[in-house]
Write an enzyme that holds these catalytic residues in place. Sequence first.
Site, PDB file in Angstrom:
ATOM      1  CG  ASP A  74      -1.881  -1.158   1.264  1.00 23.22           C
ATOM      2  OD1 ASP A  74      -2.565  -1.372   0.263  1.00 23.22           O
ATOM      3  OD2 ASP A  74      -1.943  -1.855   2.294  1.00 23.22           O
ATOM      4  CE  LYS A 105       0.327   7.436   4.092  1.00 29.41           C
ATOM      5  NZ  LYS A 105       1.123   8.407   3.338  1.00 29.41           N
ATOM      6  CB  SER A 165       2.054  -6.038   2.446  1.00 33.10           C
ATOM      7  OG  SER A 165       0.831  -5.429   2.762  1.00 33.10           O
ATOM      8  CB  ALA A 166       0.771  -4.365   7.582  1.00 37.83           C
ATOM      9  CE  LYS A 175       5.363  -3.687   6.706  1.00 44.29           C
ATOM     10  NZ  LYS A 175       4.965  -3.114   5.416  1.00 44.29           N
ATOM     11  CD  GLU A 214       7.126  -0.032   4.615  1.00 43.59           C
ATOM     12  OE1 GLU A 214       6.387   0.960   4.528  1.00 43.59           O
ATOM     13  OE2 GLU A 214       6.690  -1.150   4.918  1.00 43.59           O
ATOM     14  CG  ASP A 215       3.731   3.939   2.033  1.00 44.99           C
ATOM     15  OD1 ASP A 215       3.903   2.816   2.546  1.00 44.99           O
ATOM     16  OD2 ASP A 215       2.615   4.499   1.976  1.00 44.99           O
TER      17      ASP A 215
HETATM   18  C1  BG6 Z   1      -0.851  -1.513   5.458  1.00 45.43           C
HETATM   19  C2  BG6 Z   1      -1.489  -0.150   5.326  1.00 45.43           C
HETATM   20  O1  BG6 Z   1      -0.180  -1.825   4.274  1.00 45.43           O
HETATM   21  O2  BG6 Z   1      -1.846  -2.511   5.704  1.00 45.43           O
HETATM   22  C3  BG6 Z   1      -2.358   0.153   6.536  1.00 45.43           C
HETATM   23  O3  BG6 Z   1      -0.482   0.830   5.220  1.00 45.43           O
HETATM   24  C4  BG6 Z   1      -3.375  -0.974   6.750  1.00 45.43           C
HETATM   25  O4  BG6 Z   1      -3.011   1.383   6.335  1.00 45.43           O
HETATM   26  C5  BG6 Z   1      -2.638  -2.299   6.861  1.00 45.43           C
HETATM   27  O5  BG6 Z   1      -4.133  -0.752   7.932  1.00 45.43           O
HETATM   28  C6  BG6 Z   1      -3.603  -3.485   7.007  1.00 45.43           C
HETATM   29  O6  BG6 Z   1      -4.310  -3.628   5.809  1.00 45.43           O
HETATM   30  P1  BG6 Z   1      -5.632  -4.476   5.616  1.00 45.43           P
HETATM   31  O7  BG6 Z   1      -5.825  -4.449   4.116  1.00 45.43           O
HETATM   32  O8  BG6 Z   1      -5.345  -5.854   6.130  1.00 45.43           O
HETATM   33  O9  BG6 Z   1      -6.708  -3.804   6.383  1.00 45.43           O
HETATM   34 MG    MG Z   2       2.601   1.195   2.823  1.00 46.66          MG
END
Ligand code: BG6
Ligand code: MG
Length: 228
Positions: free
Chosen positions: A21, A55, A124-125, A155, A179-180
């Site tokens: 993201d 984020k 990614s999270a 993270k 990473e952003d």
């Molecule tokens: C991260 C985003 O990549 O994923 C966060 O930067 C987001 O804003 C997190 O809360 C969890 O994402 P998801 O899609 O599982 O709700």
């Molecule tokens: Mg991101």
Amino acid sequence: MQLHIKKKLYMNKKGFIFDLDGVIVDTAKYHFLAWKKLANSIGVDFSEAQNEQLKGVSRIKSLEMILEWGNKKINEEEFTALMAKKNDDYLSHIAKMDAQEILPDVPKVLDYLTQEKQAISLGSASKNARMILEKVHLINQFDAIVDGNDVIKGKPNPEVFLKAAKELNTAAKDCIVFEDSVAGVQAANSANMISIGIGDKEILHEADYVFRGFTKISTQFIEELIRK
Ligand code: BG6
Ligand code: MG
């Protein structure tokens, strides 16, 4: 989870780990819209500065932070319902998404790394990561995918990136993270990886390098990272 590790027994193989993201796709804006709508619906203000702190942060932790900012106490059932509401709203934005939302020059960098036989992972999270990569037709560019479904600690804990390094069979010191988010840069740094911030220099000042976007990253710079 490991996809197809190509037989990459090459010299100077590095592990390139991409957040999703706000790095690969322009979905950070949809997370912002969905969190803002949710926060406002329970009477909590939500600013861009607060969004910056969310984020890279998991869905659960993000809601906990919003409730703390608004000084709201809710029970477990309400918490689960709000999480679902946020995700439903977020998914309504994602539903309309296609390859046009890939951020500029991301395919170019991925193609170059593939051509140079480097190992590539997602870190990614998000629990929606696979679905999004499929939607924008980038899933086959990755040798491994580690996302919110694979980690316990979010993270800034380095778990997601250390897992990605392991899946790529690459030492942490040979990994480069794009990473952003502040939390993601901190995670990369505590994993002892090279951190490359994508965004604002002032916000991402803890990163080893910061670029506004991939259009600002030269092939020569990537080449140097590979040969390092
Ligand atoms: C991260 C985003 O990549 O994923 C966060 O930067 C987001 O804003 C997190 O809360 C969890 O994402 P998801 O899609 O599982 O709700
Ligand atoms: Mg991101």
